[in-house]
Write an enzyme that holds these catalytic residues in place. Structure first.
Site, short mmCIF file in Angstrom:
data_model
loop_
_atom_site.label_atom_id
_atom_site.label_comp_id
_atom_site.label_asym_id
_atom_site.label_seq_id
_atom_site.Cartn_x
_atom_site.Cartn_y
_atom_site.Cartn_z
N CYS A 42 1.02 -1.30 0.10
CA CYS A 42 -0.47 -0.06 0.05
C CYS A 42 0.90 1.32 0.37
CB CYS A 42 -1.11 0.19 1.32
SG CYS A 42 -2.15 -0.86 1.51
N1 LIG Z 1 -3.14 -5.29 2.16
C1 LIG Z 1 -2.93 -4.64 2.61
O1 LIG Z 1 -2.17 -4.04 3.75
C2 LIG Z 1 -4.57 -3.52 2.10
C3 LIG Z 1 -4.37 -2.31 3.31
C4 LIG Z 1 -5.46 -1.40 3.47
C5 LIG Z 1 -6.47 -1.48 2.38
N2 LIG Z 1 -5.89 -2.91 1.25
C6 LIG Z 1 -6.81 -2.85 -0.54
O2 LIG Z 1 -7.61 -4.02 0.12
C7 LIG Z 1 -7.85 -4.20 -1.61
C8 LIG Z 1 -7.15 -5.97 -1.34
O3 LIG Z 1 -6.00 -6.62 -1.21
P1 LIG Z 1 -5.44 -7.56 -0.30
O4 LIG Z 1 -4.13 -7.09 -0.19
O5 LIG Z 1 -6.25 -8.15 0.44
O6 LIG Z 1 -5.17 -8.72 -2.16
P2 LIG Z 1 -4.88 -10.15 -2.05
O7 LIG Z 1 -4.05 -10.04 -3.62
O8 LIG Z 1 -4.29 -10.07 -1.04
O9 LIG Z 1 -6.47 -10.54 -2.38
C9 LIG Z 1 -7.39 -9.90 -3.10
C10 LIG Z 1 -8.58 -11.62 -3.22
O10 LIG Z 1 -9.33 -11.26 -4.24
C11 LIG Z 1 -9.73 -12.49 -5.10
N3 LIG Z 1 -10.09 -11.84 -6.59
C12 LIG Z 1 -9.71 -10.99 -7.18
N4 LIG Z 1 -10.73 -10.83 -8.38
C13 LIG Z 1 -12.13 -11.12 -7.99
C14 LIG Z 1 -12.76 -11.12 -8.25
N5 LIG Z 1 -13.40 -10.47 -10.01
N6 LIG Z 1 -14.22 -12.38 -7.88
C15 LIG Z 1 -14.14 -12.04 -6.61
N7 LIG Z 1 -12.29 -12.44 -6.26
C16 LIG Z 1 -12.02 -11.75 -6.40
C17 LIG Z 1 -7.99 -12.78 -5.31
O11 LIG Z 1 -8.24 -14.14 -5.77
C18 LIG Z 1 -7.70 -12.84 -4.27
O12 LIG Z 1 -7.94 -13.79 -3.43
C19 LIG Z 1 -6.57 -3.86 -2.16
O13 LIG Z 1 -7.16 -2.17 -2.86
C20 LIG Z 1 -6.06 -3.33 -0.91
O14 LIG Z 1 -5.27 -1.70 -2.41
C21 LIG Z 1 -4.69 -3.49 1.17
#
Ligand SMILES: NC(=O)c1ccc[n+]([C@@H]2O[C@H](COP(=O)([O-])OP(=O)(O)OC[C@H]3O[C@@H](n4cnc5c(N)ncnc54)[C@H](O)[C@@H]3O)[C@@H](O)[C@H]2O)c1
Length: 459
Positions: A274
């Site tokens: 992030c």
């Molecule tokens: N990881 C962090 O530290 C963090 C912190 C704050 C915000 N975010 C935000 O959260 C969001 C997700 O981050 P994350 O780290 O959990 O991502 P991640 O990649 O760990 O997980 C995302 C999941 O979504 C699934 N996915 C993708 N397309 C899909 C669809 N069309 N339908 C269903 N599932 C689908 C993927 O298979 C995956 O399991 C991002 O926007 C990120 O910016 C992340």
């Protein structure tokens, strides 16, 4: 709404943030259906196991028990839930802005399932998106696919979480603030009620329109990174000022309530999925709007410079050809994520500059090997990594690193230098300890005739 007290929830995306959300909601008594396109994640969750590595996740899944299940089938999840949280990736594009493609894909599937359902449904976007996205392309995609207009039988909220990997469960349960961008009061009321039954802290609640909430999320992250870079800038200054100590300075200025101590800690630069991308997105948005966002760009430049500072600390105590060990490879302690990790960049830089490099991380060795390949030696323990090193750099403050025997494997302790940006090592007799930002290390260990420090690569 079928159940007012505890609405049925679905969480779309079972990754690093989605899986902990499922577990926490389930543990708090909600029935939750997790949805992902990744079959392995769905199956793992249905077997009661955590699809991703995160402290306390397994424990909370066990507390949730039968209230949690997972599916690949959007129709099933939407039909059996009242509120859907979307937490899929929003990767940065070549233009540095966050892409909505996964969100639009998920929202299209949610919308098509909603077109076959009559009841009120609330869609909550938790993924980080650019200002203007929720009320623009995302709302349009939802309305197109569902055949409904947002506002009547369909609510839409943008409500990002403020979490850090390694403490996601704790952070979901204990937010300082709840940020709710809402299409209308009914949608915001319902989401606030869900949070009220979930969190354990007393957060302030901020309800607003979509674009304000989108700007808030981005601004929180860019402000926090500015504090980190500010602390590191002071540390760089202290490296060059006789008698100066960045810990002493930041502790004092952080005591001013206008500034605050949190994240005002000189150490290594920020990394992870992030923080590094948020200033870039903020600056790109500024450019697109004709707004000067040079503060965001400067924050990133100072962050990138931290690699150079650490490389100079290595060069001040060790020569190419002598082994350097790096402890901690993930971008922070308590996670295996190595995305944008400064430890990885430092390992590659030192290796390229002629140092044999050994690396060790309590849980990111495998991920790091895949990236670093045979440019480094991967050790099986911190002690093994320290064993033959002339210099050791501690890149993440894992508590167990404070217990390492620093003089193991050397006949004369003065042959080894420990570089400790986090200040976790108390002095070890005989070993040279460098705390960047403190201790006059540039003057005490740099060759007398070297006025310009050794430079590595480019910033
Ligand atoms: N990881 C962090 O530290 C963090 C912190 C704050 C915000 N975010 C935000 O959260 C969001 C997700 O981050 P994350 O780290 O959990 O991502 P991640 O990649 O760990 O997980 C995302 C999941 O979504 C699934 N996915 C993708 N397309 C899909 C669809 N069309 N339908 C269903 N599932 C689908 C993927 O298979 C995956 O399991 C991002 O926007 C990120 O910016 C992340």
């Amino acid at each position: 709404m079928q159940v007012v007290d505890k609405p049925r929830l679905s969480v779309i995306g079972l990754g690093k943030l989605g899986s902990p959300m499922v577990a926490v909601f389930g543990a708090k008594g909600f029935n939750v259906i997790g949805v992902d396109i990744n079959e392995r994640f769905v199956q793992t969750l249905n077997e009661g196991r955590a699809p991703v590595t995160e402290p306390q996740l397994q424990e909370y899944l066990e507390r949730a028990g039968q209230r949690v299940r997972a599916t690949l089938d959007f129709d099933d999840a939407i039909a059996q839930s009242d509120v859907s949280f979307i937490i899929v990736p929003t990767p940065s594009g070549a233009d540095r802005l966050f892409s909505n493609r996964y969100v639009v894909d998920a929202i299209g599937k949610i919308g098509r399932a909603l077109s076959r359902k009559q009841d009120y449904h609330l869609v909550v976007l938790t993924s980080t998106v650019m200002p203007g996205a929720t009320g623009g392309a995302i709302q349009a995609a939802l309305e197109r696919a569902s055949g409904r207009s947002v506002g009547q039988s369909l609510g839409l909220c943008y409500s990002p979480e403020f979490i850090a990997l390694g403490s996601v469960i704790h952070d979901i349960l204990n937010p300082d603030l709840l940020l709710i961008g809402e299409s209308d009061a009914q949608a915001g009321d319902l989401l606030e009620a869900i949070y009220a039954q979930t969190v354990e802290s007393r957060p302030s609640v901020h309800r607003m329109n979509f674009v304000n909430a989108e700007l808030c999320k981005l601004s929180v992250n860019t402000f926090v990174t500015t504090k980190i870079s500010y602390a590191n800038m002071i540390a760089d200054m202290c490296d060059h000022l006789p008698g100066a100590n960045a810990d002493v300075v930041t502790r004092a200025i952080g005591a001013d309530s206008r500034i605050g101590l949190k994240y005002l800690k000189p150490a290594v630069g920020y990394g992870g999925p992030c923080f590094p991308r948020d200033n870039k997105a903020f600056a790109a948005l500024g450019r697109a709007l004709g707004v000067d966002c040079c503060l965001a760009e400067a924050t990133d430049q100072i962050n990138d410079h931290q690699i150079q500072r650490l490389a100079e600390a290595v060069a001040a105590s060790t020569s190419p050809g002598e082994r350097v060990s790096i402890l901690g490879l993930s971008y922070k302690a308590q996670t295996s994520v190595i995305e944008e990790s400064q430890a990885i960049t430092l390992a590659l830089l030192l290796s390229k500059s002629g140092y044999p490099v050994t690396v060790y991380d309590p849980c990111a060795n495998a991920a790091s090997s895949a990236v670093l390949g045979n440019t480094v030696t991967v050790a099986g323990s911190a002690a093994e990594a320290v064993g033959e090193a002339s210099a050791v750099v501690i890149m993440a403050p894992w508590p167990q690193f404070a217990e390492v025997s620093w003089n193991c494997g050397v006949n004369r302790p003065e042959q080894r230098t420990v570089i400790d940006p986090w200040g976790i090592v108390t002095s070890v007799p005989g070993i040279r300890l460098i705390r960047p930002g403190a201790g006059d290390w540039r003057r005490s260990v740099a060759p007398a005739d070297s006025s310009a420090p050794l430079r590595f690569g480019s910033r």
